[in-house]
Write an enzyme that holds these catalytic residues in place. Structure first.
Site, PDB file in Angstrom:
ATOM      1  N   THR A  40     -59.409   1.616  55.790  1.00 58.17           N
ATOM      2  CA  THR A  40     -58.380   0.688  55.323  1.00 58.17           C
ATOM      3  C   THR A  40     -57.996   0.909  53.868  1.00 58.17           C
ATOM      4  OG1 THR A  40     -60.047  -0.944  54.719  1.00 58.17           O
ATOM      5  CG2 THR A  40     -59.121  -1.098  56.945  1.00 58.17           C
ATOM      6  N   LYS A  41     -58.745   1.787  53.158  1.00 55.98           N
ATOM      7  CA  LYS A  41     -58.426   2.042  51.750  1.00 55.98           C
ATOM      8  C   LYS A  41     -58.690   3.506  51.413  1.00 55.98           C
ATOM      9  CE  LYS A  41     -62.829   0.054  50.327  1.00 55.98           C
ATOM     10  NZ  LYS A  41     -63.478  -0.983  49.561  1.00 55.98           N
TER      11      LYS A  41
ATOM     12  N   HIS B 296     -47.096  -5.392  61.786  1.00 60.68           N
ATOM     13  CA  HIS B 296     -46.106  -6.419  62.105  1.00 60.68           C
ATOM     14  C   HIS B 296     -46.109  -7.441  60.974  1.00 60.68           C
ATOM     15  CE1 HIS B 296     -45.244  -5.135  66.175  1.00 60.68           C
ATOM     16  NE2 HIS B 296     -46.533  -4.932  66.353  1.00 60.68           N
TER      17      HIS B 296
END
Length: 190
Positions: free
Chosen positions: A169-170, A118
């Site tokens: 996340t990576k 978002h």
């Protein structure tokens, strides 16, 4: 005698009824644009836009997988699962852009894949804002343990292992072992 009846009943259910239901599901979803490859059993799943999903040959899927293309109708596919892939019970694919899972990968129960966020601007409520969307790419021969979360834009290279409960996340280079929140390298495959 009761054990024999139970055994016969189990064989009839497991071999014939489940295969018939899988065949019927494949036909139903095929009419809606979904492709399911040869020798892939299709259990009871949830799906928003069937034409967005392609599942390759010889895949093994468990109950309760949720293929959610999060958006309005558009040309597909956006959820691409290649050949010889295992996907455990309760996995969720929450996709707006694209996810590709390579051949021979193992996705344990409860894994989640989310390729969008978002917005965070103060100008309007967050639930009304569109955030960034980036595809998720999972290489060949990857093993994700139970309840792994893979976030937007992540590329997991060939031969990677991600420990249970990790949040990725990576990007992860080939043949590494990662764990933790957020996930970090803990070892190398030999």
């Amino acid at each position: 005698m009761a054990k024999l009846v139970q055994k016969v009943f189990f064989i009839l259910i497991s071999r014939y009824l489940y295969n018939f239901l899988s065949w019927f599901r494949k036909l139903w979803y095929h009419m809606q644009g979904m492709y399911v490859g040869h020798n892939t059993y299709l259990p009871s799943i949830k799906i928003t836009w069937p034409h967005q999903v392609v599942i390759g040959d010889n895949c093994s899927l468990e109950q309760g997988i949720y293929f959610k293309f999060d958006g309005i109708w558009k040309q597909g596919p956006s959820i691409i699962i290649k050949n010889n892939v295992f996907i455990g019970a309760g996995c969720e694919f929450n996709i707006r852009k694209e996810i590709v899972i390579g051949d021979n990968s193992l996705i344990a129960s409860g894994c989640k894949f989310i390729d969008h966020d978002h917005g965070t601007s103060l100008s309007s409520p967050m639930h009304k804002q569109q955030g960034p969307e980036k595809a998720i790419l999972i290489g060949n021969d990857v093993w994700l343990g139970c309840n792994v979360v893979v976030l937007k834009g992540v590329e997991i290279a060939d031969g990677v292992i991600v420990a249970a409960g990790a949040v990725v996340t990576k990007d992860i280079p080939p043949y590494e072992i990662w764990a933790g929140i957020p996930a970090k390298k803990i070892s190398q495959r030999n």
